[in-house]
Design a protein around this motif. Structure first.
Motif, PDB file in Angstrom:
ATOM      1  N   VAL A  65       0.807  -0.670  -0.402  1.00 58.62           N
ATOM      2  CA  VAL A  65      -0.157   0.102   0.020  1.00 58.62           C
ATOM      3  C   VAL A  65       0.902   1.429  -0.346  1.00 58.62           C
ATOM      4  O   VAL A  65       1.740   1.285   0.771  1.00 58.62           O
ATOM      5  N   VAL A  66       0.223   2.477  -0.349  1.00 62.24           N
ATOM      6  CA  VAL A  66       1.240   3.736  -1.030  1.00 62.24           C
ATOM      7  C   VAL A  66       0.609   4.049   0.487  1.00 62.24           C
ATOM      8  O   VAL A  66      -0.570   4.111   0.835  1.00 62.24           O
ATOM      9  N   LEU A  67       1.839   5.215   1.094  1.00 62.99           N
ATOM     10  CA  LEU A  67       1.586   5.890   2.498  1.00 62.99           C
ATOM     11  C   LEU A  67       2.034   6.827   1.783  1.00 62.99           C
ATOM     12  O   LEU A  67       2.699   7.482   1.599  1.00 62.99           O
ATOM     13  N   VAL A  68       0.415   7.578   2.322  1.00 64.89           N
ATOM     14  CA  VAL A  68       0.862   9.508   2.443  1.00 64.89           C
ATOM     15  C   VAL A  68       0.260  10.487   3.438  1.00 64.89           C
ATOM     16  O   VAL A  68      -0.640  10.147   4.334  1.00 64.89           O
ATOM     17  N   GLY A  69       1.276  10.503   3.624  1.00 64.57           N
ATOM     18  CA  GLY A  69       1.202  11.184   5.668  1.00 64.57           C
ATOM     19  C   GLY A  69       1.432  12.377   5.132  1.00 64.57           C
ATOM     20  O   GLY A  69       1.914  13.833   4.606  1.00 64.57           O
ATOM     21  N   HIS A  70       0.592  13.682   5.981  1.00 63.47           N
ATOM     22  CA  HIS A  70      -0.127  14.745   6.025  1.00 63.47           C
ATOM     23  C   HIS A  70       0.496  15.423   6.966  1.00 63.47           C
ATOM     24  O   HIS A  70       0.018  15.099   8.303  1.00 63.47           O
ATOM     25  N   SER A  71       1.260  17.225   6.860  1.00 62.62           N
ATOM     26  CA  SER A  71       1.656  17.086   8.242  1.00 62.62           C
ATOM     27  C   SER A  71       1.399  17.153   9.947  1.00 62.62           C
ATOM     28  O   SER A  71       1.279  16.914  10.798  1.00 62.62           O
ATOM     29  N   MET A  72       2.531  16.181   9.706  1.00 61.59           N
ATOM     30  CA  MET A  72       3.350  15.272  10.685  1.00 61.59           C
ATOM     31  C   MET A  72       2.929  15.812  12.035  1.00 61.59           C
ATOM     32  O   MET A  72       3.095  15.009  13.273  1.00 61.59           O
ATOM     33  N   VAL A  73       4.202  17.099  12.001  1.00 66.73           N
ATOM     34  CA  VAL A  73       4.429  17.855  13.031  1.00 66.73           C
ATOM     35  C   VAL A  73       3.563  18.857  13.738  1.00 66.73           C
ATOM     36  O   VAL A  73       2.495  19.221  12.976  1.00 66.73           O
TER      37      VAL A  73
END
Length: 137
Positions: A129-137
Motif C-alpha cells: 500500500v502506498v502511504l501518504v502522510g500529511h502534517s505529522m508535526v
C-alpha cells in the motif's frame, strides 16, 4: 483544499471485530466521488491502494484534495491504472504531543494495511500500500 469535481463519498472499511473493539475511536474509509464511488459501496477495488494518514489533529476528509486530483488525472489522461484512496480517521487526536498516541496510531495503521490488502481479490492483487502522510508535526 482543492475543488472536487463530484460529490465526495467516504465508505467505511470494516476491520476484524477485535480490531474495531480495541480501536473504537478510529476508523478507516475508502474515498470516491460521484458515480466512481459505486464500486466502493460494493466492495470492488481494482486500483493501486493509497492510504492517506492525517497528521496532528488532522481530518480524514483531507484526503479529498489528493484523491480528487488523482481521479481526474486518470480519467483525463486515460491511463491504464488508477488509485484506490483510503483514509484513516484518528478522531482529531493530537499526535505531535505524546509518543504513546503515535504508537497507538502506528499499531492501528498496521491493521488498516492488512485490511486494505484483504479487499483485493484475484491473481493481480497488490502486495503493498502506498502511504501518504500529511502534517505529522
Amino acid at each position: 483544499m482543492t475543488y472536487m469535481f463530484e460529490y465526495p463519498h467516504y465508505v467505511k472499511v470494516g476491520l476484524p471485530e477485535r480490531v474495531e473493539r480495541l480501536y473504537e475511536d478510529y476508523s478507516v474509509y475508502s474515498y470516491g466521488e460521484g458515480k466512481h464511488a459505486n464500486n466502493l459501496r460494493h466492495g470492488k477495488y481494482f486500483g493501486i491502494p493509497v492510504l492517506f494518514i492525517p497528521g496532528n489533529a488532522g481530518s480524514h476528509e483531507q484526503v479529498r484534495s489528493l484523491a480528487s486530483v488523482a481521479l481526474r488525472k486518470t480519467i483525463d489522461d486515460e491511463t491504464r491504472f488508477h488509485f484506490d484512496f483510503f483514509t484513516v480517521d484518528f478522531s482529531g487526536e493530537y499526535s505531535a504531543i505524546y509518543g504513546g498516541t503515535l504508537e497507538k496510531q502506528s499499531s492501528y495503521l498496521q491493521h488498516c494495511i492488512e485490511g486494505i490488502l484483504s479487499l483485493y481479490k484475484g491473481e493481480n492483487r497488490p502486495t503493498s500500500v502506498v502511504l501518504v502522510g500529511h502534517s505529522m508535526v
